[in-house]
Design a protein around this motif. Structure first.
Motif, PDB file in Angstrom:
ATOM      1  N   TYR A   6      49.653 -45.647 -30.085  1.00  0.00           N
ATOM      2  CA  TYR A   6      48.736 -44.762 -30.589  1.00  0.00           C
ATOM      3  C   TYR A   6      48.038 -45.154 -31.542  1.00  0.00           C
ATOM      4  O   TYR A   6      47.061 -44.566 -31.912  1.00  0.00           O
ATOM      5  CB  TYR A   6      49.113 -43.306 -30.549  1.00  0.00           C
ATOM      6  CG  TYR A   6      50.134 -43.036 -29.375  1.00  0.00           C
ATOM      7  CD1 TYR A   6      49.352 -42.700 -28.263  1.00  0.00           C
ATOM      8  CD2 TYR A   6      51.371 -42.634 -29.589  1.00  0.00           C
ATOM      9  CE1 TYR A   6      49.967 -42.212 -27.087  1.00  0.00           C
ATOM     10  CE2 TYR A   6      52.061 -42.013 -28.210  1.00  0.00           C
ATOM     11  CZ  TYR A   6      51.412 -41.987 -27.140  1.00  0.00           C
ATOM     12  OH  TYR A   6      51.969 -41.808 -26.117  1.00  0.00           O
ATOM     13  N   PHE A   7      48.411 -45.950 -32.559  1.00  0.00           N
ATOM     14  CA  PHE A   7      47.854 -46.408 -33.799  1.00  0.00           C
ATOM     15  C   PHE A   7      46.601 -47.358 -33.371  1.00  0.00           C
ATOM     16  O   PHE A   7      45.775 -47.572 -34.459  1.00  0.00           O
ATOM     17  CB  PHE A   7      48.722 -46.901 -34.647  1.00  0.00           C
ATOM     18  CG  PHE A   7      49.564 -45.643 -35.360  1.00  0.00           C
ATOM     19  CD1 PHE A   7      49.180 -44.910 -36.100  1.00  0.00           C
ATOM     20  CD2 PHE A   7      50.871 -45.856 -34.872  1.00  0.00           C
ATOM     21  CE1 PHE A   7      49.955 -43.769 -36.451  1.00  0.00           C
ATOM     22  CE2 PHE A   7      51.868 -44.704 -35.450  1.00  0.00           C
ATOM     23  CZ  PHE A   7      51.205 -43.761 -36.229  1.00  0.00           C
ATOM     24  N   THR A   8      46.625 -48.198 -32.361  1.00  0.00           N
ATOM     25  CA  THR A   8      45.744 -48.996 -32.285  1.00  0.00           C
ATOM     26  C   THR A   8      44.382 -48.564 -32.008  1.00  0.00           C
ATOM     27  O   THR A   8      44.194 -47.466 -31.414  1.00  0.00           O
ATOM     28  CB  THR A   8      46.154 -49.910 -30.984  1.00  0.00           C
ATOM     29  OG1 THR A   8      46.503 -49.140 -29.872  1.00  0.00           O
ATOM     30  CG2 THR A   8      47.390 -50.902 -31.120  1.00  0.00           C
ATOM     31  N   GLU A  32      47.687 -38.192 -23.593  1.00  0.00           N
ATOM     32  CA  GLU A  32      47.729 -39.490 -24.191  1.00  0.00           C
ATOM     33  C   GLU A  32      46.737 -39.170 -25.177  1.00  0.00           C
ATOM     34  O   GLU A  32      47.098 -39.784 -26.614  1.00  0.00           O
ATOM     35  CB  GLU A  32      47.371 -40.749 -23.356  1.00  0.00           C
ATOM     36  CG  GLU A  32      48.558 -41.163 -22.499  1.00  0.00           C
ATOM     37  CD  GLU A  32      49.854 -41.357 -23.043  1.00  0.00           C
ATOM     38  OE1 GLU A  32      49.698 -42.524 -23.713  1.00  0.00           O
ATOM     39  OE2 GLU A  32      50.645 -40.529 -22.962  1.00  0.00           O
ATOM     40  N   ALA A  33      45.632 -38.821 -25.136  1.00  0.00           N
ATOM     41  CA  ALA A  33      44.434 -38.733 -25.822  1.00  0.00           C
ATOM     42  C   ALA A  33      44.976 -37.917 -27.331  1.00  0.00           C
ATOM     43  O   ALA A  33      44.814 -38.152 -28.172  1.00  0.00           O
ATOM     44  CB  ALA A  33      43.188 -37.998 -25.360  1.00  0.00           C
ATOM     45  N   VAL A  34      45.444 -36.697 -26.812  1.00  0.00           N
ATOM     46  CA  VAL A  34      46.132 -35.678 -28.010  1.00  0.00           C
ATOM     47  C   VAL A  34      47.135 -36.227 -28.750  1.00  0.00           C
ATOM     48  O   VAL A  34      47.279 -36.337 -29.800  1.00  0.00           O
ATOM     49  CB  VAL A  34      46.758 -34.378 -27.308  1.00  0.00           C
ATOM     50  CG1 VAL A  34      47.096 -33.349 -28.391  1.00  0.00           C
ATOM     51  CG2 VAL A  34      45.831 -33.607 -26.317  1.00  0.00           C
ATOM     52  N   ALA A  39      48.673 -39.068 -33.757  1.00  0.00           N
ATOM     53  CA  ALA A  39      49.352 -40.251 -34.482  1.00  0.00           C
ATOM     54  C   ALA A  39      48.407 -40.444 -35.568  1.00  0.00           C
ATOM     55  O   ALA A  39      48.676 -40.782 -36.739  1.00  0.00           O
ATOM     56  CB  ALA A  39      49.227 -41.386 -33.585  1.00  0.00           C
ATOM     57  N   SER A  40      47.050 -40.276 -35.397  1.00  0.00           N
ATOM     58  CA  SER A  40      46.081 -40.486 -36.371  1.00  0.00           C
ATOM     59  C   SER A  40      46.265 -39.501 -37.683  1.00  0.00           C
ATOM     60  O   SER A  40      46.171 -39.952 -38.791  1.00  0.00           O
ATOM     61  CB  SER A  40      44.643 -40.065 -36.112  1.00  0.00           C
ATOM     62  OG  SER A  40      44.376 -40.969 -34.782  1.00  0.00           O
ATOM     63  N   MET A  41      46.606 -38.273 -37.227  1.00  0.00           N
ATOM     64  CA  MET A  41      46.853 -37.330 -38.291  1.00  0.00           C
ATOM     65  C   MET A  41      48.024 -37.666 -38.962  1.00  0.00           C
ATOM     66  O   MET A  41      47.889 -37.081 -40.382  1.00  0.00           O
ATOM     67  CB  MET A  41      47.160 -35.698 -37.508  1.00  0.00           C
ATOM     68  CG  MET A  41      46.766 -34.621 -38.022  1.00  0.00           C
ATOM     69  SD  MET A  41      46.748 -33.575 -36.745  1.00  0.00           S
ATOM     70  CE  MET A  41      48.399 -33.328 -36.519  1.00  0.00           C
ATOM     71  N   GLU A  64      54.098 -29.866 -22.443  1.00  0.00           N
ATOM     72  CA  GLU A  64      54.270 -30.521 -23.581  1.00  0.00           C
ATOM     73  C   GLU A  64      52.809 -30.763 -24.021  1.00  0.00           C
ATOM     74  O   GLU A  64      52.634 -30.909 -25.166  1.00  0.00           O
ATOM     75  CB  GLU A  64      54.539 -32.158 -22.966  1.00  0.00           C
ATOM     76  CG  GLU A  64      54.683 -33.132 -24.153  1.00  0.00           C
ATOM     77  CD  GLU A  64      55.058 -34.523 -23.551  1.00  0.00           C
ATOM     78  OE1 GLU A  64      54.880 -34.674 -22.333  1.00  0.00           O
ATOM     79  OE2 GLU A  64      55.307 -35.468 -24.324  1.00  0.00           O
ATOM     80  N   LEU A  65      51.808 -30.839 -23.161  1.00  0.00           N
ATOM     81  CA  LEU A  65      50.646 -30.953 -23.681  1.00  0.00           C
ATOM     82  C   LEU A  65      50.179 -29.726 -24.443  1.00  0.00           C
ATOM     83  O   LEU A  65      49.528 -29.797 -25.618  1.00  0.00           O
ATOM     84  CB  LEU A  65      49.483 -30.820 -22.400  1.00  0.00           C
ATOM     85  CG  LEU A  65      47.929 -30.864 -22.864  1.00  0.00           C
ATOM     86  CD1 LEU A  65      47.887 -32.240 -23.728  1.00  0.00           C
ATOM     87  CD2 LEU A  65      47.223 -31.188 -21.720  1.00  0.00           C
ATOM     88  N   LYS A  66      50.678 -28.477 -24.254  1.00  0.00           N
ATOM     89  CA  LYS A  66      50.543 -27.264 -24.870  1.00  0.00           C
ATOM     90  C   LYS A  66      50.929 -27.417 -26.333  1.00  0.00           C
ATOM     91  O   LYS A  66      50.700 -27.028 -27.406  1.00  0.00           O
ATOM     92  CB  LYS A  66      51.021 -25.823 -24.063  1.00  0.00           C
ATOM     93  CG  LYS A  66      50.501 -24.914 -24.575  1.00  0.00           C
ATOM     94  CD  LYS A  66      50.794 -23.497 -23.687  1.00  0.00           C
ATOM     95  CE  LYS A  66      49.574 -22.748 -23.412  1.00  0.00           C
ATOM     96  NZ  LYS A  66      49.168 -22.286 -22.498  1.00  0.00           N
ATOM     97  N   LYS A  67      52.291 -27.909 -26.253  1.00  0.00           N
ATOM     98  CA  LYS A  67      53.035 -27.935 -27.642  1.00  0.00           C
ATOM     99  C   LYS A  67      52.163 -28.882 -28.561  1.00  0.00           C
ATOM    100  O   LYS A  67      51.952 -28.939 -29.898  1.00  0.00           O
ATOM    101  CB  LYS A  67      54.325 -28.471 -27.317  1.00  0.00           C
ATOM    102  CG  LYS A  67      55.409 -27.428 -27.850  1.00  0.00           C
ATOM    103  CD  LYS A  67      56.896 -27.802 -27.705  1.00  0.00           C
ATOM    104  CE  LYS A  67      57.583 -27.712 -29.206  1.00  0.00           C
ATOM    105  NZ  LYS A  67      59.016 -28.117 -29.112  1.00  0.00           N
TER     106      LYS A  67
END
Lengths: 948, 430
Positions: A6-8, A32-34, A39-41, A64-67
């Motif tokens: 996710y860091f790439t 995946e986007a979230v 990861a950026s955060m 999972e997405l919600k969380k």
């Protein structure tokens, strides 16, 4: 595949790309986007720009997405409150979700959004969640109450959430209990006035029961909460201690230390003759020692606390010296702390072991540690007289090593040993002199020069030695120069024949070639002394010196007592009361140890208790000013505009000591820690509601500043004429002018409200910020009818002094908020101190004398009252009108001396000596007070009263 | 509307957490309140620079607006940002708990492991702390809320699209036994206890004991179905007068009967830790004979160390390793080991001698020449010899488990107790 993918990042705008992915139709891609966003955060990238897009992903049944979305929201909810509010509907819906995990998540996240508006949506879901069948939801909701209280305290009270929270203390689930206690203590701490944890035997019992039930973290909160309780007698103290002692065996060191705090504090109430007292002492040692086998970070904090405990009750650890022996691979910060405690525990019984250890340490590698070890040897010599000889010989051994810094440290401490045991160890001087050349540190050089000067008569070549230092006189540091000057003068007085030239040389160096005023002055004084009266010079310069005290580094007892109440906190690590260093600490209530019950103990206290000072009044202690405005009426005004804060620790400590400790000993009554004290403070019923306020921050602050300048001078007589406190242009047409008065024991604030606007004003209310003396309105502000345009109403607002206390700067600064139907306005004003002078401020003659002597001279302040044409009797009667009482009048050499006393509402006594020379309109006023900070304001009051 | 930022809202315990590796990179940050800029870590770096050695960075650092409380674990600094008065031990304990959790979840607490699992890490941190209050720190509960990654699961997940997040609540949260899941099933029911004792000691030049104590723990691995209620008793419980307990232990039972009675957590956990300090009770299992001397002007010295068994109750002392921090002036060492092998690192000046087992008939010895920097003054300090060793099947304090009884369940569990004694901080001064 791991999350590192996710860091790439791609070359194209990362945010742009993420935005597209977040808005994708495919669930998997969204997720995946979230994850990428999160990861950026984690690496500190600002992805707050994606807020709307992430929030859009929230409406999903994929847990999972919600969380993940919630994870994101919690990070940014605070900084993006207005956007977060967009998600409010989803939150409310999620609070009804059948899955308790989601209910909890929703209520938790909502609490993180710090916008007043959200509170209306939050109340209902929160109420439900607090009663949820699932403990996970309940415990989350409990924390949420604390969050909400922070946003809108009034609302939380009105909605009855506090009661629900209190009920949760008896919840069946320990995690819920823990969080309820945590939330309550947080609320109570940030709003001491909220009367929340009004600790009484019943609620204490509840807490003690919860202590056994709840998680380790909750136990810490409960114990810290218990520590604020003041048991009514020694029996209650003992029973609490008995129920707390099992916590000493907890695996969590923070639990252990909090338990130690409670025990150390309550022990104060137990009689030393009690068997239980001895048992308790024995029980305290093992857990403290055990803390030292934990990780080094924990050890460090434990050691800083043990340092306090050892000073307060050395008997607890007196047999545990060995656990403080240093291991060579301890981190340096642990080593230094251990060393300190070793010296505190050193006694005749264990000194041999200690010295052997110290000698071992003195050959270690770490320079700082070695130096401290050498100094420690010197401290041992001074502390344990029987060991002095052994210490000196150990030091001599160390000097033989020729290790430069060891030699220098050794010489510095040997000088102290000479001062403690004069004429005992001079045989070592020869050895010291051999090392003269290797000394390159000022402190060591100065020490050596002192030794040579002091024992000049026994050192044959003292003149040569000193002369050798004289060559580079101007390159030496000030302390060496001063020492050299004195040493040579001593030498001259002892061997005048051979050293005349030398002394002249040093005097001229000091007086003619030096820019340093201290050095010059000292040079001139010596010169004058030597030239006018050599016999007197001898008496002065070679006078017997007082022996140095045994332990110079002990924490001053009142501060120590306060710090004992803060065991386990940052204060205990820094050995300063929290008010001295925690930024934004709001009027920390000064804590003090409970008085020991039983009369046998009080007799041993040396500080004479002035009988007249026994008062039922709570002496308000003045904590140092913390966050001035943030605190004002619990309104948010942004960052504190603290006027020049007292930053240096020494000043701080001094102040606290005098205001706190001094008072304690003066009044001997319980001061702090009792939340009951704060409970009476916010009495104004029409409490201004933060939610309804809208004054822009900047202008509010501006007002305060300008006003503070404008009202800065005291005017008028006993009751000063009214001055304008709040000009109409600053307050949307409301003009307020006023003054303060005191009549037969009641203080009031006399106000003139003028409506200069075009609309009718109504719904007035007033509140004060905490202030130095706890001034607070004793009744609501009653404006009987709405104030029509151009109408003026005159009011007198009765005040009391039972409000919350926070030290202000200037001390007599009062910050006021006035609300009406239009807005809320803030201003600050200075009140003359004499409104606080109480009617029973006349001290007994004997007491006056004793107290005057007892207050150290440093606390004396002198002022000039200029151009006052009155004679002594007129002065006396005029002052009496304002509760400044003349106790005695004497005529000394044609001058009238008035001895006067006054007492402030918080129990501070001020003693005064007023010198009046007939015919001279300038008086000299000397004030002595245990809290010297007030002197200046008392002087202002004198001036005000006398000149009007 | 205007005032959403308030001074008073900042008064929470742990404001933010930064994870920093040894080269000074901040590789993860987590904010529980508003975002605090990374620049706050500059104060930490400053302190780190001053400390020279990573171990010596002070754990509490004050900055103009914050306090930084840190721990150093597995080559990672866990730096927490604090804004108000908090109990530092609370924070430090919590940080260690965070590190433990990472260890537990990822098998290691390393930068790579953390970076590979950022999302889980974030979920964990969020679950562990809310508004400054620790929420769930028990491994059992966390694992039900957030499943640890396994290679198999991530493969399955990527195929089936299922998640690694628990979608139900941990059952432990519902009971009064927060450390235990409600539904535990095993076919083989086992309970193992490891009694592990470490000897901390300082032995002086002449071989006499300056200080000695035993740090003991009982680590347990309990895989028992249902809700077993266990009682563990000792032959000589009086040895245990300074004990720290896992929360599951009923303190009253211990006070009155000296029996450890508890409903255990599921899996591995530390049941108790204890300390035996009375010096006559602490047997010292090895002795060290040593000559380490340096000659003035010759730029060399002698090194001769022999290790022998002492009070070891007839058991074999094994896994012996001696390490010596030689003085800075030492260039290299020419030694011969009668047994095992030695290495000397000329950079850190650390001599390590891996001895292995001690054979009482033929004592291990290491001797030879020390070469000093020419012209350097004779070193003043005397290096300490740090000894590690292990003795199987022995608790040096003499602590012995008497019996383990189980109530509440019908099956017969398999029970086992193992004893081991190790050197803790065992130092011999020369």
């Amino acid at each position: 595949m791991t999350d590192s993918k996710y860091f790439t990042t791609t070359k194209k705008g990362e945010i742009f790309e993420l935005k597209a992915e977040l808005n994708s139709d495919k669930k998997e891609k969204k997720k995946e986007a979230v994850k990428k966003v999160i990861a950026s955060m984690t690496v500190g990238k600002d992805v707050s720009a994606l807020f709307p897009d992430v929030v859009n992903c929230m409406q999903t049944d994929n847990l999972e997405l919600k969380k993940l979305v919630y994870l994101y929201l919690m990070n940014y909810a605070k900084s993006q409150p207005d956007m977060a509010i967009m998600a409010v509907n989803t939150f409310v819906k999620d609070c009804e979700d059948p899955n308790p995990l989601i209910r909890a998540l929703a209520v938790r996240t909502m609490g993180c959004i710090r916008v007043d508006k959200i509170t209306e949506y939050l109340c209902e879901p929160l109420r439900k969640c607090l009663k949820d069948e699932d403990p996970y939801v309940r415990k989350t909701a409990a924390v949420c109450v604390a969050k909400l209280h922070d946003i809108n305290a009034q609302l939380v009270e009105d909605q009855g959430f506090l009661d629900t929270l209190k009920d949760l203390i008896s919840d069946s689930n320990p995690m819920v209990v823990a969080n309820a206690v945590a939330a309550l203590s947080e609320i109570a701490e940030s709003h001491p006035s909220s009367n929340l944890l009004d600790l009484n035997p019943q609620s204490i019992n509840k807490l003690l029961t919860a202590l056994n039930e709840c998680t380790e973290w909750g136990q810490i909160f409960i114990l810290d909460c218990l520590a604020n309780y003041m048991p009514k007698d020694d029996r209650e103290a003992q029973s609490i201690c008995e129920r707390v002692t099992p916590r000493l065996s907890h695996a969590n060191s923070a639990v252990v230390l909090s338990a130690v705090k409670v025990l150390m504090k309550f022990m104060e109430m137990l009689s030393k003759d009690l068997d239980y007292y001895g048992t308790l002492l024995k029980k305290l040692a093992p857990p403290l020692v055990t803390l030292l086998s934990a990780e080094p970070e924990l050890q460090y904090v434990a050691l800083r606390n043990i340092n306090l405990i050892v000073q307060k009750r050395p008997e607890i650890l007196k047999h545990e010296m060995k656990v403080f022996f240093v291991k060579y691979n301890d981190p340096i910060y642990v080593k230094l702390e251990k060393l300190d405690i070793m010296i505190r525990l050193a006694s005749q019984a264990n000194i041999a072991q200690v010295l052997a250890e110290l000698k071992e340490y003195a050959t270690e590698v770490d320079v700082d540690f070695v130096r401290k070890a050498v100094r420690a040897i010197g401290r041992c010599a001074i502390k344990v007289e029987q060991s002095a000889e052994r210490c000196v010989s150990t030091l001599l051994d160390l000097i033989q090593t020729k290790v430069n810094y060891v030699v220098q440290e050794a010489i510095v401490v040997i000088k102290d040993i000479f001062r403690k045991y004069p004429n005992k160890y001079e045989s070592v001087i020869a050895t010291l002199c051999e090392n003269l050349d290797s000394l390159d540190e000022p402190e060591a050089r100065a020490a050596m020069i002192w030794i040579v000067g002091e024992y000049a008569e026994r050192i044959d070549n003292a003149d040569e030695l000193l002369e050798s230092f004289l060559e580079g006189f101007h390159d030496e540091s000030t302390q060496v120069q001063l020492q050299l000057l004195t040493a040579i003068v001593k030498l001259f007085l002892k061997k005048p024949t051979e050293t005349q030239e030398l002394v002249q040389q040093v005097l001229s160096l000091a007086t003619q070639d030096s820019d340093n005023p201290d050095l010059r002055d000292r040079g001139y004084i010596y010169w004058r002394l030597l030239s006018t009266d050599p016999v007197a010079a001898k008496e002065v310069v070679l006078a017997e010196k007082p022996l140095i005290s045994e332990e110079t580094d002990l924490i001053e007892p009142t501060l120590l007592d306060e710090l004992i109440c803060y065991i386990g906190t940052l204060a205990s690590v820094y050995h300063k009361p929290p008010s001295a260093f925690v930024e934004g600490s709001r009027g920390v209530v000064h804590k003090s140890l409970p008085p020991r019950s039983g009369s046998s103990e009080s007799a041993e206290s040396p500080d004479a208790t002035p009988s007249g000072a026994q008062t039922s009044e709570q002496p308000a202690v003045i904590p140092t000013q913390g966050d001035l405005l943030g605190d004002l009426l619990n309104l948010d005004l942004g960052p504190p505009v603290s006027s020049p804060p007292i930053t240096t620790s020494s000043v701080q400590m001094g102040a606290v000591d005098l205001l706190g400790g001094g008072l304690d000993s003066l009044l001997r009554s319980d001061v702090g820690g009792s939340p009951a004290m704060g409970s009476a403070s916010f009495t104004a019923p029409n409490a201004v509601m933060p939610a309804s306020l809208g004054a822009p921050i900047s202008s509010g602050l501006g007002d305060l500043f300008e006003l503070a300048g404008g009202v800065g001078t005291l005017s008028g007589s006993y009751v000063a004429p009214k001055t304008i406190w709040l000009p109409a242009m600053k307050a949307k047409g409301l003009e307020i002018s006023g003054t303060f008065s005191r009549q037969v024991g009641s203080i009031s604030m006399d106000l003139l409200l003028t409506n200069k606007a075009l609309q009718v004003m109504s719904d007035f209310a007033i509140q004060f910020n905490r202030n130095s003396f706890g001034l607070a309105p004793a009744a609501p502000l009653h404006v009987h009818a709405p104030l029509a345009p151009n109408q003026t109403v005159e009011l007198s607002l009765p005040l009391n002094t039972v409000g919350s206390v926070m030290k202000m700067d200037p001390l007599n600064n009062l910050q006021v908020a006035v609300k009406n139907n239009i807005d809320v306005f803030y201003f600050s004003t200075l009140y003359p101190l004499h409104i606080l002078f109480v009617e029973d401020g006349k001290m007994e003659r004997q007491m006056f004398l004793a107290t005057w002597k007892d207050i150290p001279n440093e606390n004396e302040a002198q002022f000039q009252i200029k151009d006052c044409p009155l004679n002594a009797d007129a002065v006396s009667s005029k002052l009496q009108g304002s509760n400044i009482f003349t106790i005695a009048k004497r005529n000394v050499e044609g001058q009238d001396m008035l001895y006067q006393s006054l007492k402030l509402t918080n129990g501070i006594w001020v003693l005064a000596e007023l010198r009046i020379q007939p015919g001279n309109p300038n008086f000299t006023l000397s004030l002595k007070c245990r809290a010297p900070e007030v002197s200046q304001y008392v002087f202002q009051a004198y001036e005000t009263i006398l000149k009007n | 509307m205007m005032r959403s930022i308030r001074a008073s809202s900042e008064r929470k315990m742990i404001h933010s957490l930064f994870l920093i590796n040894c080269s000074g990179d901040i590789f993860l940050e987590k904010h529980w309140k508003s975002v605090v800029s990374q620049s706050v870590c500059d104060y930490f770096f400053e302190a780190q620079e001053k400390a020279a050695d990573v171990e010596n960075v002070p754990p509490v650092i004050s900055t103009p607006h914050h306090y930084l409380i840190s721990i150093y674990r597995e080559k990672i600094f866990f730096v927490s940002v604090i804004q108000t008065e908090v109990p530092p031990l609370f924070v430090i304990e919590f940080l260690h708990r965070v590190a433990d959790t990472f260890q537990d979840y990822f098998g290691e607490c390393s930068e790579t492991a953390i970076k590979d699992n950022v999302v889980i890490v974030y979920e964990l941190l969020e679950e562990m702390l809310d508004n400054g209050f620790p929420l769930a720190t028990e491994s059992n509960i966390l694992k039900e809320l957030i499943k640890p990654p396994t290679i198999l699961r991530s493969v399955v997940n990527s195929i089936t699209g299922s998640s690694n997040m628990g979608d139900t609540l941990p059952t432990g949260q519902l009971s009064n036994i927060p450390w235990r899941r409600a539904v535990v099933k095993y076919t083989n029911n086992e309970a193992y206890f490891d009694v592990i004792e470490e000897i901390d000691a300082i032995i002086d030049k002449s071989g006499s004991t300056v200080f000695a104590e035993i740090q003991g723990v009982i680590d347990s691995c309990i895989k028992l179905a249902g809700m077993p209620d266990l009682s563990l008793s000792f032959m000589n419980p009086r040895l245990l007068d300074d004990v720290s307990f896992h929360p599951c232990i009923r303190f009253k039972r211990w006070e009155s009967e000296r029996v450890l009675s508890f409903i255990p957590p599921d899996g591995n956990f530390r049941l108790i830790s204890y300390r035996v300090s009375s010096q006559n009770l602490v047997a010292i299992p090895v002795y060290v004979k040593h000559t380490i001397s340096f000659k003035e002007n010759l730029s060399s010295g002698r090194f001769d160390v022999t290790i022998g068994p002492k009070q070891n109750m007839g058991k074999t002392v094994e896994g012996v390793i001696a390490t010596v921090h030689m003085p800075k002036a030492v260039l290299n060492m020419n030694l011969t080991a009668s047994q095992g092998s030695y290495t000397f690192d000329p950079v850190t000046k650390v001599l390590t001698w891996d001895v292995g087992k001690i054979n009482p008939q033929k004592l291990p010895n290491l001797k030879g020449i020390v070469n000093l920097q020419s012209g350097a003054p004779k070193p003043e300090e005397n290096p300490s010899v740090n000894i590690q060793f292990k003795i199987q099947q022995l608790a040096i304090s003499g602590l012995k488990v008497n019996r383990l009884d189980m109530y509440g369940e019908k099956y017969k569990p398999f029970k086992g107790v193992k004893y081991i004694t190790k050197a803790g901080k065992f130092q011999v001064r020369t």
